[in-house]
Structures are given as C-alpha cells and as structure tokens.
Design a protein around this motif. Sequence first.
Motif, PDB file in Angstrom:
ATOM      1  N   CYS A  26      27.982  33.535   1.905  1.00 33.39           N
ATOM      2  CA  CYS A  26      29.319  33.122   2.342  1.00 33.39           C
ATOM      3  C   CYS A  26      28.836  33.368   3.529  1.00 33.39           C
ATOM      4  O   CYS A  26      29.447  32.481   4.859  1.00 33.39           O
ATOM      5  CB  CYS A  26      30.609  33.913   1.554  1.00 33.39           C
ATOM      6  N   ALA A  27      28.195  33.779   4.032  1.00 33.12           N
ATOM      7  CA  ALA A  27      27.761  33.735   5.404  1.00 33.12           C
ATOM      8  C   ALA A  27      26.907  32.405   6.181  1.00 33.12           C
ATOM      9  O   ALA A  27      27.165  31.416   6.698  1.00 33.12           O
ATOM     10  CB  ALA A  27      26.678  34.536   6.565  1.00 33.12           C
ATOM     11  N   VAL A  28      26.542  32.001   5.132  1.00 36.25           N
ATOM     12  CA  VAL A  28      25.524  30.600   5.748  1.00 36.25           C
ATOM     13  C   VAL A  28      27.020  29.752   5.145  1.00 36.25           C
ATOM     14  O   VAL A  28      27.044  28.456   6.573  1.00 36.25           O
ATOM     15  CB  VAL A  28      24.418  30.436   4.840  1.00 36.25           C
ATOM     16  N   ILE A  29      27.601  29.654   4.308  1.00 37.04           N
ATOM     17  CA  ILE A  29      29.039  28.338   4.191  1.00 37.04           C
ATOM     18  C   ILE A  29      29.852  29.167   5.509  1.00 37.04           C
ATOM     19  O   ILE A  29      30.019  27.751   6.290  1.00 37.04           O
ATOM     20  CB  ILE A  29      29.032  29.157   2.931  1.00 37.04           C
ATOM     21  N   ALA A  30      30.386  30.036   5.815  1.00 36.68           N
ATOM     22  CA  ALA A  30      30.453  29.693   6.628  1.00 36.68           C
ATOM     23  C   ALA A  30      30.484  29.629   8.101  1.00 36.68           C
ATOM     24  O   ALA A  30      30.864  29.017   9.068  1.00 36.68           O
ATOM     25  CB  ALA A  30      31.380  32.017   7.143  1.00 36.68           C
ATOM     26  N   ALA A  31      29.296  29.558   8.263  1.00 34.70           N
ATOM     27  CA  ALA A  31      28.636  29.121   9.879  1.00 34.70           C
ATOM     28  C   ALA A  31      28.676  27.977   9.316  1.00 34.70           C
ATOM     29  O   ALA A  31      28.720  27.404  10.092  1.00 34.70           O
ATOM     30  CB  ALA A  31      27.375  29.164   9.613  1.00 34.70           C
ATOM     31  N   MET A  32      28.294  26.759   8.247  1.00 34.76           N
ATOM     32  CA  MET A  32      28.197  25.622   8.098  1.00 34.76           C
ATOM     33  C   MET A  32      29.496  25.080   8.540  1.00 34.76           C
ATOM     34  O   MET A  32      30.304  23.957   8.864  1.00 34.76           O
ATOM     35  CB  MET A  32      27.914  24.926   6.639  1.00 34.76           C
ATOM     36  N   LEU A  33      30.704  25.756   7.760  1.00 34.51           N
ATOM     37  CA  LEU A  33      32.002  25.504   7.728  1.00 34.51           C
ATOM     38  C   LEU A  33      32.464  24.937   9.614  1.00 34.51           C
ATOM     39  O   LEU A  33      33.342  24.756   9.794  1.00 34.51           O
ATOM     40  CB  LEU A  33      33.347  25.927   6.679  1.00 34.51           C
ATOM     41  N   TYR A  34      32.091  26.000  10.563  1.00 32.61           N
ATOM     42  CA  TYR A  34      32.352  26.520  11.629  1.00 32.61           C
ATOM     43  C   TYR A  34      32.089  25.640  12.388  1.00 32.61           C
ATOM     44  O   TYR A  34      31.961  25.185  13.394  1.00 32.61           O
ATOM     45  CB  TYR A  34      31.775  28.426  12.085  1.00 32.61           C
ATOM     46  N   GLY A  35      30.446  25.359  12.085  1.00 33.81           N
ATOM     47  CA  GLY A  35      29.570  24.169  12.865  1.00 33.81           C
ATOM     48  C   GLY A  35      30.530  23.004  12.436  1.00 33.81           C
ATOM     49  O   GLY A  35      29.991  21.308  13.665  1.00 33.81           O
ATOM     50  N   MET A  36      31.292  22.398  10.992  1.00 36.43           N
ATOM     51  CA  MET A  36      31.848  21.140  11.219  1.00 36.43           C
ATOM     52  C   MET A  36      33.195  21.447  11.724  1.00 36.43           C
ATOM     53  O   MET A  36      34.040  20.599  11.684  1.00 36.43           O
ATOM     54  CB  MET A  36      32.325  21.237   9.574  1.00 36.43           C
ATOM     55  N   ASP A  37      33.211  22.670  12.203  1.00 37.90           N
ATOM     56  CA  ASP A  37      34.877  22.733  13.409  1.00 37.90           C
ATOM     57  C   ASP A  37      36.535  22.776  12.134  1.00 37.90           C
ATOM     58  O   ASP A  37      37.192  21.900  11.903  1.00 37.90           O
ATOM     59  CB  ASP A  37      35.110  21.371  14.007  1.00 37.90           C
ATOM     60  N   SER A  38      35.938  22.914  10.534  1.00 35.64           N
ATOM     61  CA  SER A  38      36.872  23.672  10.178  1.00 35.64           C
ATOM     62  C   SER A  38      37.306  24.581  10.240  1.00 35.64           C
ATOM     63  O   SER A  38      37.142  25.409  11.069  1.00 35.64           O
ATOM     64  CB  SER A  38      36.297  23.161   8.246  1.00 35.64           C
ATOM     65  N   GLN A  39      38.805  24.318  10.186  1.00 32.36           N
ATOM     66  CA  GLN A  39      39.801  25.752  10.019  1.00 32.36           C
ATOM     67  C   GLN A  39      39.854  26.901   8.466  1.00 32.36           C
ATOM     68  O   GLN A  39      40.294  27.959   9.275  1.00 32.36           O
ATOM     69  CB  GLN A  39      40.465  25.110   9.417  1.00 32.36           C
ATOM     70  N   TRP A  40      38.582  26.466   7.799  1.00 34.23           N
ATOM     71  CA  TRP A  40      38.574  27.334   6.157  1.00 34.23           C
ATOM     72  C   TRP A  40      37.099  28.648   6.794  1.00 34.23           C
ATOM     73  O   TRP A  40      36.712  28.564   5.909  1.00 34.23           O
ATOM     74  CB  TRP A  40      38.606  26.285   5.118  1.00 34.23           C
ATOM     75  N   PHE A  41      36.391  28.285   7.870  1.00 39.70           N
ATOM     76  CA  PHE A  41      35.384  28.942   7.435  1.00 39.70           C
ATOM     77  C   PHE A  41      35.987  30.484   7.487  1.00 39.70           C
ATOM     78  O   PHE A  41      34.769  31.139   7.396  1.00 39.70           O
ATOM     79  CB  PHE A  41      34.563  28.751   9.329  1.00 39.70           C
TER      80      PHE A  41
END
Length: 78
Positions: A26-41
């Motif tokens: 989940c930490a890796v997925i959150a970092a990836m979503l944050y990098g893609m500028d997603s609001q779901w991170f």
Amino acid sequence: MKRNPMDEAIAALQVAPVETVLMNACAVIAAMLYGMDSQWFSVPLLIALIAGCMVWRSTPAIIQAANKRAKARHRYPY
C-alpha cells in the motif's frame, strides 16, 4: 549475537506476514498514485497506516523471533 535488519525483516514476515506485505504494498501504491497526481492516493496511504499500526502492535513478538533467529545463526550459542 547481534540482530541485523534482515533478521528483523524475516521475523516480521514470520510473525505478521499479511500486515507486513499489506503495509509495504500500500505504501508503494500510494507513492505511485501521488506521483501520478491522483486524488485517490490517500486511500492506500490510510490502509498502509492501519497495517503499520498492526505491525507495531506485534513488535515484541517480532523482536523475540529476530533474537531467536540471531541465536540460531550464531556458531557458539551460550
């Protein structure tokens, strides 16, 4: 008999495998979503926080398992 970080990581996977893997994934997925500028991170970040709390609660058992592993690896246990 000194514990190294590998002893603690293996002990964490032995004591709380689901929580450890869930927290890291989940930490890796959150970092990836944050990098893609997603609001779901924040969703996987919250799940990682909850899993981290569960791993933190099992810390005494993890330390005990790591000490056992270090003692078993030692050539001359006393």
